[in-house]
Enzyme design. Structure first.
Site, PDB file in Angstrom:
ATOM      1  N   CYS A   1      -7.406  -0.730  -1.288  1.00  8.62           N
ATOM      2  CA  CYS A   1      -7.077  -1.234  -2.620  1.00  8.62           C
ATOM      3  C   CYS A   1      -8.126  -2.290  -2.918  1.00  8.62           C
ATOM      4  CB  CYS A   1      -5.680  -1.844  -2.657  1.00  8.62           C
ATOM      5  SG  CYS A   1      -5.316  -2.671  -4.223  1.00  8.62           S
TER       6      CYS A   1
ATOM      7  N   CYS B   1      -6.629  -5.537  -5.090  1.00 12.40           N
ATOM      8  CA  CYS B   1      -5.693  -6.492  -4.470  1.00 12.40           C
ATOM      9  C   CYS B   1      -5.328  -5.997  -3.076  1.00 12.40           C
ATOM     10  CB  CYS B   1      -4.485  -6.768  -5.371  1.00 12.40           C
ATOM     11  SG  CYS B   1      -3.592  -5.346  -6.007  1.00 12.40           S
ATOM     12  N   SER B   2      -4.109  -5.493  -2.879  1.00 12.00           N
ATOM     13  CA  SER B   2      -3.718  -5.087  -1.531  1.00 12.00           C
ATOM     14  C   SER B   2      -2.598  -4.056  -1.572  1.00 12.00           C
ATOM     15  CB  SER B   2      -3.269  -6.310  -0.737  1.00 12.00           C
ATOM     16  OG  SER B   2      -2.220  -6.948  -1.437  1.00 12.00           O
ATOM     17  N   CYS B   3      -2.620  -3.151  -2.559  1.00 12.14           N
ATOM     18  CA  CYS B   3      -1.568  -2.138  -2.681  1.00 12.14           C
ATOM     19  C   CYS B   3      -1.526  -1.294  -1.414  1.00 12.14           C
ATOM     20  CB  CYS B   3      -1.825  -1.257  -3.896  1.00 12.14           C
ATOM     21  SG  CYS B   3      -1.787  -2.195  -5.431  1.00 12.14           S
TER      22      CYS B   3
END
Lengths: 117, 130, 191
Positions: free
Chosen positions: C101, C104-106
């Protein structure tokens, strides 16, 4: 329409297109919009202006540009997985020419590409 | 690439550099998990009264940090900073009440800290320290 | 709010406490809800994803359903994935998949728990899309020359789980024993 929406979004609004319809089909060539961006968007810079192919249609979702501004009841928009060839995204790509990069992109960021026949 | 998009410091895909990927894993602190929980609760559309915010609002708050903060703050420090900003923006909490409460919990924490230390000394007497 | 920006050991912990107390007093949420969510986080581990992978290795019809509609297939196993929109991507001798991702950090937390710190690092997010082979090599993964690398950037509403190849020599193992071999990193494509 919030200012963060790319210019292509104005061509297609909820009023002109039925909710269930998706403008593009699997296999269609599409180009990602590349205009000025203000505020929150979910289309990475590296893919803007690039041409890819629709890999699948993921369903309909509200636009992050609107959700990020507290508008929770905006129009639902088709979301696509668009497949790009790595060599098209990065001019200096070192790897197999068949390598790909799949990115989820909302319909209002995509424009059609006329393919030569 | 235009100037405006170039300022999106969270949008790092393909940024130049070959820095090795850091592989250390920190243990989550209880407050970090609570921040995570707060986000899930505030963003849950299925709760009575509906959601108070969306994950895209959380992201907007994080993306609004300065590039320095974006790089230097911890993951949940960024989340919490954004959550607070969004809840203030919506008028759910005010800056004044948050400052007041923060002063109160800081004093309370100092009191608890003193107690913890008293406990530590006790443990030391008992030879529990490695 | 200067305290928000001071970066010392306790300031964020204290801010969380102050913020949470105010939200509780205002009736926005309850401490019980916070505790419940934290418990839920502890209960979600990569073992859930590993169960899904092993089932796909043992049941080709399940695998077909998993690749067609990840969320529906996972629900068949009684795993609660909430509103997750899961896309399962299969590694084959010809194709290796890697999930990232960049914005962000999905991450498919419903099946893998909390993302590892490296997944959230700027180095991984920056490099995975541009030099996936170099990144894979750092994780000790070196696909055969000629293998297609497909990188999947989780930019929007989908979450991704890699279905790794079943290791050779596991023909006589049970499904549960096979599940125990599936690592978190393999389900991200980095193991």
């Amino acid at each position: 329409m919030p200012s963060s929406m790319p210019a292509t979004s104005t061509r297609k609004t909820a009023a002109t297109v039925p909710e269930a319809a998706a403008r593009f089909s699997t296999g269609d060539a599409v180009r990602v919009a590349n205009g000025a961006v203000f505020g929150h968007v979910r289309t990475p810079q590296y893919v803007r202006g690039k041409i890819g192919t629709v890999e699948r249609i993921c369903g309909r979702f509200r636009a992050p540009e609107e959700l990020s501004r507290g508008k929770y009841d905006g129009a639902q928009r088709a979301l696509y997985r668009v497949r790009f060839l790595q060599v098209e995204v990065w001019p200096d790509y070192h790897g197999d020419p068949s390598d790909t990069l799949d990115v989820e992109i909302y319909e209002h960021w995509l424009e059609p590409v006329r393919t030569k026949r | 690439m235009n100037e405006l998009t170039a300022t999106a410091h969270h949008d790092v895909g393909g940024a130049p550099g070959h820095e090795p990927i850091p592989r250390e894993q920190h243990a989550f602190l209880p407050w970090e998990l609570r921040v995570d929980a707060l986000m899930w609760i505030l963003g849950d559309a299925g709760r009575p009264g509906g959601r108070r915010m969306t994950v895209d609002e959380l992201r907007r708050g994080i993306e609004s940090l300065s590039p320095d903060q974006y790089r230097s703050l911890g993951y949940y420090e960024k989340w919490l900073t954004s959550l607070v900003a969004i809840m203030r923006e919506k008028g759910i909490v005010s800056g004044a009440e948050l400052r007041k409460r923060l002063a109160e919990v800081t004093i309370a924490h100092e009191g608890e800290h003193a107690l913890e230390h008293a406990g530590d000394e006790h443990a030391q007497d008992g030879g529990d320290r490695a | 709010m200067s305290a928000v920006h001071e970066h010392d050991d306790r300031s964020f912990e204290l801010l969380e406490r102050a913020f949470r107390e105010l939200l509780i007093e205002k009736g926005v949420l309850s401490q019980a809800e916070v505790d419940e969510r934290v418990e839920l986080m502890y209960s979600r581990t990569p073992a859930l994803g590993a169960r899904v992978v092993a089932r796909a290795w043992f049941d080709s019809e399940f695998k077909a359903r998993l690749l067609a509609d990840g969320s529906a297939a996972v629900r068949e196993l009684g795993i609660d994935v909430g509103t997750l929109k899961l896309v399962v991507i299969e590694n084959t001798p010809e194709v290796h998949n890697l999930v990232v991702c960049t914005l962000c950090s999905c991450y498919p937390r419903m099946l893998l728990g909390m993302p590892p710190d490296w997944y959230k690092s700027i180095a991984y997010r920056a490099r995975a899309v541009r030099e996936p082979r170099a990144v894979l090599a750092e994780f000790g993964v070196e696909p055969e020359p000629g293998t297609t690398i497909r990188v999947h950037d989780s930019t929007a509403d989908m979450r991704y789980l890699v279905l790794p190849r079943r290791p050779a020599g596991t023909e006589n193992l049970s499904e549960a024993d096979c599940a125990a071999l599936v690592t978190r990193d393999a389900m991200i494509g980095a193991g």
